[in-house]
Scaffold this active site. Structure first.
Site, short mmCIF file in Angstrom:
data_model
loop_
_atom_site.label_atom_id
_atom_site.label_comp_id
_atom_site.label_asym_id
_atom_site.label_seq_id
_atom_site.Cartn_x
_atom_site.Cartn_y
_atom_site.Cartn_z
N CYS A 43 0.86 -1.19 0.00
CA CYS A 43 0.00 0.00 0.00
C CYS A 43 0.89 1.23 0.00
CB CYS A 43 -0.89 -0.02 1.25
SG CYS A 43 -1.99 1.40 1.37
N HIS A 92 -8.87 -3.71 -2.62
CA HIS A 92 -7.94 -2.99 -1.74
C HIS A 92 -8.30 -1.50 -1.70
CE1 HIS A 92 -3.72 -2.15 -0.18
NE2 HIS A 92 -4.14 -0.96 -0.55
N GLU A 93 -8.53 -0.91 -2.88
CA GLU A 93 -8.85 0.53 -2.93
C GLU A 93 -10.23 0.81 -2.33
OE1 GLU A 93 -6.44 2.43 -3.48
OE2 GLU A 93 -5.19 0.79 -4.18
N HIS A 95 -10.20 1.26 1.29
CA HIS A 95 -9.75 2.58 1.75
C HIS A 95 -10.94 3.52 1.97
CE1 HIS A 95 -5.40 2.48 1.85
NE2 HIS A 95 -5.32 1.98 0.64
ZN LIG Z 1 -3.65 1.06 -0.07
#
Ligand SMILES: [Zn+2]
Length: 190
Positions: free
Chosen positions: A107, A149-150, A153
């Site tokens: 990340c 993954h994004e 966030h």
């Molecule tokens: Zn990340």
């Protein structure tokens, strides 16, 4: 303009992001800046909270990874037969496959660390692109992993949250270095 990326420990990485209003006047500039920031950091994904903007917006750039792989790896990791370069605005993951797989992730907000994370193999996501066009698409393999993954966030989640306590413990010292600014990343951070 390349924007500084916030580091692990910054409060914005733990906030739930807000819906992007269609008349948000700074959106085109923000998207342009985020792409420049992503390419400047040589990353494959970037979410708005990582540049300290609490909006539901992220970028995924899996085409560069696809281009680097052998044909065998491309077939195995990119069932769509190519990567993507896409802007996801107000995304919603509407389905996740029961099938999961494990792969290492990093990340940009957690420089120098990587760990294996188990995630669904494919997802269906509804989103608007940078032109405001609505899409509902299904992605698999590495592109689906980057999207998840994004997307995390935007919910204030980090890949670290999926790790076993023992693994997290092994990373604790390095995480503390990052949290207290004692690290070097090859791109601007704050
Ligand atoms: Zn990340």
């Amino acid at each position: 303009m390349i924007l500084p990326i916030v580091a692990y420990g910054h409060h914005q990485l733990r906030a739930r992001c807000k819906t992007v209003s269609p008349d948000y006047p700074l959106l085109p500039q923000l998207i342009t800046n985020m792409w420049q920031t992503l390419y400047g950091a040589n990353g494959c994904g970037l979410a708005a909270p990582q540049v300290n903007v609490p909006l539901r917006l992220f970028l995924v750039e899996s085409q560069s990874t696809f281009d680097l792989l052998s044909p065998e790896e491309q077939t195995a990791l990119f069932p769509e037969g190519a990567g993507i370069r896409e802007t996801f605005i107000n995304p919603e993951i509407t389905a996740r496959s029961a099938e999961t797989w494990e792969e290492e992730e990093g990340c940009l907000s957690i420089p120098g660390l990587r760990a294996s994370v188990t995630r669904p193999w494919s997802i269906t996501i509804r989103y608007e692109d940078a032109a405001g066009t609505q899409h509902t698409r299904t992605f698999s393999g590495l592109t689906a992993r980057m999207i998840q993954h994004e997307y995390d966030h935007l919910e204030g989640r980090l890949y670290l949250d999926y790790l076993a306590p023992i693994k997290r413990k092994l990373m604790a010292r390095k995480l503390e270095y990052i949290r207290t600014g004692r690290f070097h990343a090859p791109y601007p951070m704050k």
